[in-house]
Design a protein around this motif. Structure first.
Motif, PDB file in Angstrom:
ATOM      1  N   THR A 189      31.090  48.428  34.937  1.00  0.00           N
ATOM      2  CA  THR A 189      32.294  48.389  34.109  1.00  0.00           C
ATOM      3  C   THR A 189      32.046  49.033  32.745  1.00  0.00           C
ATOM      4  OG1 THR A 189      33.180  46.416  35.183  1.00  0.00           O
ATOM      5  CG2 THR A 189      33.896  46.822  32.928  1.00  0.00           C
ATOM      6  N   ILE A 240      37.281  42.597  39.483  1.00  0.00           N
ATOM      7  CA  ILE A 240      36.308  43.359  38.703  1.00  0.00           C
ATOM      8  C   ILE A 240      37.037  44.407  37.865  1.00  0.00           C
ATOM      9  CG2 ILE A 240      34.298  44.890  38.812  1.00  0.00           C
ATOM     10  CD1 ILE A 240      33.536  43.494  41.413  1.00  0.00           C
ATOM     11  N   ASP A 293      37.837  47.640  35.423  1.00  0.00           N
ATOM     12  CA  ASP A 293      37.297  48.978  35.152  1.00  0.00           C
ATOM     13  C   ASP A 293      36.800  49.045  33.714  1.00  0.00           C
ATOM     14  OD1 ASP A 293      38.159  50.407  37.695  1.00  0.00           O
ATOM     15  OD2 ASP A 293      40.068  49.606  36.984  1.00  0.00           O
ATOM     16  N   ARG A 351      27.107  42.235  31.827  1.00  0.00           N
ATOM     17  CA  ARG A 351      26.488  43.239  32.688  1.00  0.00           C
ATOM     18  C   ARG A 351      25.980  42.642  34.009  1.00  0.00           C
ATOM     19  NH1 ARG A 351      28.730  47.082  32.272  1.00  0.00           N
ATOM     20  NH2 ARG A 351      28.379  48.775  30.820  1.00  0.00           N
ATOM     21  N   PHE A 383      36.129  46.479  30.175  1.00  0.00           N
ATOM     22  CA  PHE A 383      36.056  45.140  29.577  1.00  0.00           C
ATOM     23  C   PHE A 383      36.017  45.323  28.066  1.00  0.00           C
ATOM     24  CE2 PHE A 383      34.423  41.133  28.141  1.00  0.00           C
ATOM     25  CZ  PHE A 383      34.846  40.202  29.087  1.00  0.00           C
ATOM     26  N   HIS A 406      33.558  35.775  39.152  1.00  0.00           N
ATOM     27  CA  HIS A 406      33.810  37.111  38.601  1.00  0.00           C
ATOM     28  C   HIS A 406      34.010  38.167  39.674  1.00  0.00           C
ATOM     29  CE1 HIS A 406      32.939  35.999  34.409  1.00  0.00           C
ATOM     30  NE2 HIS A 406      32.007  35.212  34.900  1.00  0.00           N
ATOM     31  N   SER A 407      33.563  37.899  40.882  1.00  0.00           N
ATOM     32  CA  SER A 407      33.663  38.910  41.942  1.00  0.00           C
ATOM     33  C   SER A 407      35.088  39.077  42.459  1.00  0.00           C
ATOM     34  CB  SER A 407      32.742  38.542  43.108  1.00  0.00           C
ATOM     35  OG  SER A 407      33.181  37.349  43.748  1.00  0.00           O
ATOM     36  N   GLU A 429      40.138  44.007  31.250  1.00  0.00           N
ATOM     37  CA  GLU A 429      39.957  42.607  30.863  1.00  0.00           C
ATOM     38  C   GLU A 429      39.610  42.547  29.376  1.00  0.00           C
ATOM     39  OE1 GLU A 429      37.713  38.531  32.394  1.00  0.00           O
ATOM     40  OE2 GLU A 429      37.295  40.455  33.364  1.00  0.00           O
ATOM     41  N   TYR A 488      29.296  42.590  35.972  1.00  0.00           N
ATOM     42  CA  TYR A 488      30.050  43.840  35.947  1.00  0.00           C
ATOM     43  C   TYR A 488      29.094  45.003  35.643  1.00  0.00           C
ATOM     44  CZ  TYR A 488      34.088  40.679  35.234  1.00  0.00           C
ATOM     45  OH  TYR A 488      35.029  39.693  35.343  1.00  0.00           O
TER      46      TYR A 488
END
Length: 330
Positions: free
Chosen positions: A257, A217, A219, A251, A221, A213-214, A131, A254
């Motif tokens: 991430t 997700i 890996d 955070r 960002f 956001h869920s 993302e 994620y």
């Protein structure tokens, strides 16, 4: 031959994969660059019908098929994207938005033509998710323009020629990107603090908050922020303070991430502040965060597009740097 038509509304089919952050009600609202649809259809023609789109500047879409890439300018009372194929068989199609500015783009329905027209399941699933969130560099603003271009033209923008899209392509990753030209972490390029990336992070489409956001997700960002803060007069202290809040928000949703903050293509005054910010986060125990300082684009290396923005040459260089870093840290 006996060809038939079959129409599909996106809220009544599960065979179309939605790309990026979009909003689906009676139609599909597509506002972020690199957002759109991916599908496989059986037939020889497919037509994407959009709602009326009359704004100051057309919007540009790109279709990616086995025949290559094709750009479409959408404007008017009944804008459409029509793709024809020689063979009546299964064809994978990706249709994404590649220009920014005006919103209000809504995909109403899809029509398939063929002997037995149908939408088929999408089987191409990518393992890696990346993302991107940032400013006009992420959206490919002026990336196709000559370096002496002093104004913006939508036909010279292409988000698939930005370093963000190119990085995802190099890594065969699924991409989501929220790019908003002119915006900053604290102040935008005009020195205003009306819209900030803290707010953009929680938007479903431009200007509409409430993103879940869920549902997707990443890996990795990647932030491409700070260019407009430099132009807008954000101080080092403000950048560290507001950047810390932005990273806290990321955070929060994620926790595992990998986060990479990139900056430096158009200016470099905030390098020190961002290095301190990322070092501070690491000292506090977040070891899944990196800072990638980028070399400023230069005319000598033919890296400049419209209004001092990166062009395709710059995108190619940065995408290689970023993809190598992502490969190392995963």
């Amino acid at each position: 031959m006996n060809f038939q038509y079959k129409k599909f509304c996106l809220n009544q089919t599960t065979e179309v994969k939605l790309l990026g952050r979009t909003l689906l009600d009676e139609g599909l609202h597509i506002s972020w660059c690199n957002s759109g649809v991916e599908l496989v259809f059986s037939g020889h023609r497919i037509e994407f019908e959009f709602a009326e789109y009359k704004t100051a500047d057309p919007v540009y879409m790109k279709a990616i098929t086995e025949n290559g890439e094709q750009r479409f300018e959408l404007f008017g009372s009944s804008p459409r994207v029509i793709l024809d194929f020689e063979e009546d068989k299964a064809h994978p199609v990706t249709l994404i938005r590649v220009s920014e500015l005006d919103d209000g783009l809504v995909l109403k329905r899809i029509t398939v033509m063929g002997e037995t027209p149908e939408l088929l399941p999408v089987t191409d699933q990518k393992d890696l998710k990346i993302e991107f969130m940032g400013d006009s560099i992420v959206t490919g603003w002026g990336v196709l323009a000559p370096q002496d271009r002093a104004e913006y033209h939508g036909y010279e923008q292409d988000s698939t020629k930005s370093f963000a899209y190119m990085t995802a392509k190099l890594l065969n990753a699924e991409i989501r990107s929220e790019g908003w030209g002119g915006q900053g972490v604290w102040r935008n390029c005009a020195g205003q603090d009306d819209v900030q990336f803290q707010e953009i992070f929680d938007m479903v489409i431009r200007g509409v908050k409430g993103y879940d956001h869920s549902q997707w997700i990443p890996d990795v960002f990647v932030l491409c922020c700070g260019t407009n803060d430099c132009a807008g007069g954000t101080t080092d202290e403000e950048m560290i303070r507001e950047g810390n809040i932005l990273l806290d928000n990321i955070r929060r949703v994620y926790p595992d991430t990998k986060i990479i903050w990139t900056y430096g293509l158009m200016n470099g005054r905030l390098h020190g502040a961002l290095e301190r910010l990322i070092a501070m986060r690491k000292e506090q125990g977040d070891f899944n965060i990196w800072y990638l300082p980028l070399e400023k684009i230069t005319a000598e290396k033919e890296e400049i597009g419209a209004v001092g923005h990166p062009n395709v040459n710059s995108s190619i260089k940065v995408s290689k740097q970023l993809s190598e870093l992502i490969q190392r840290i995963l």
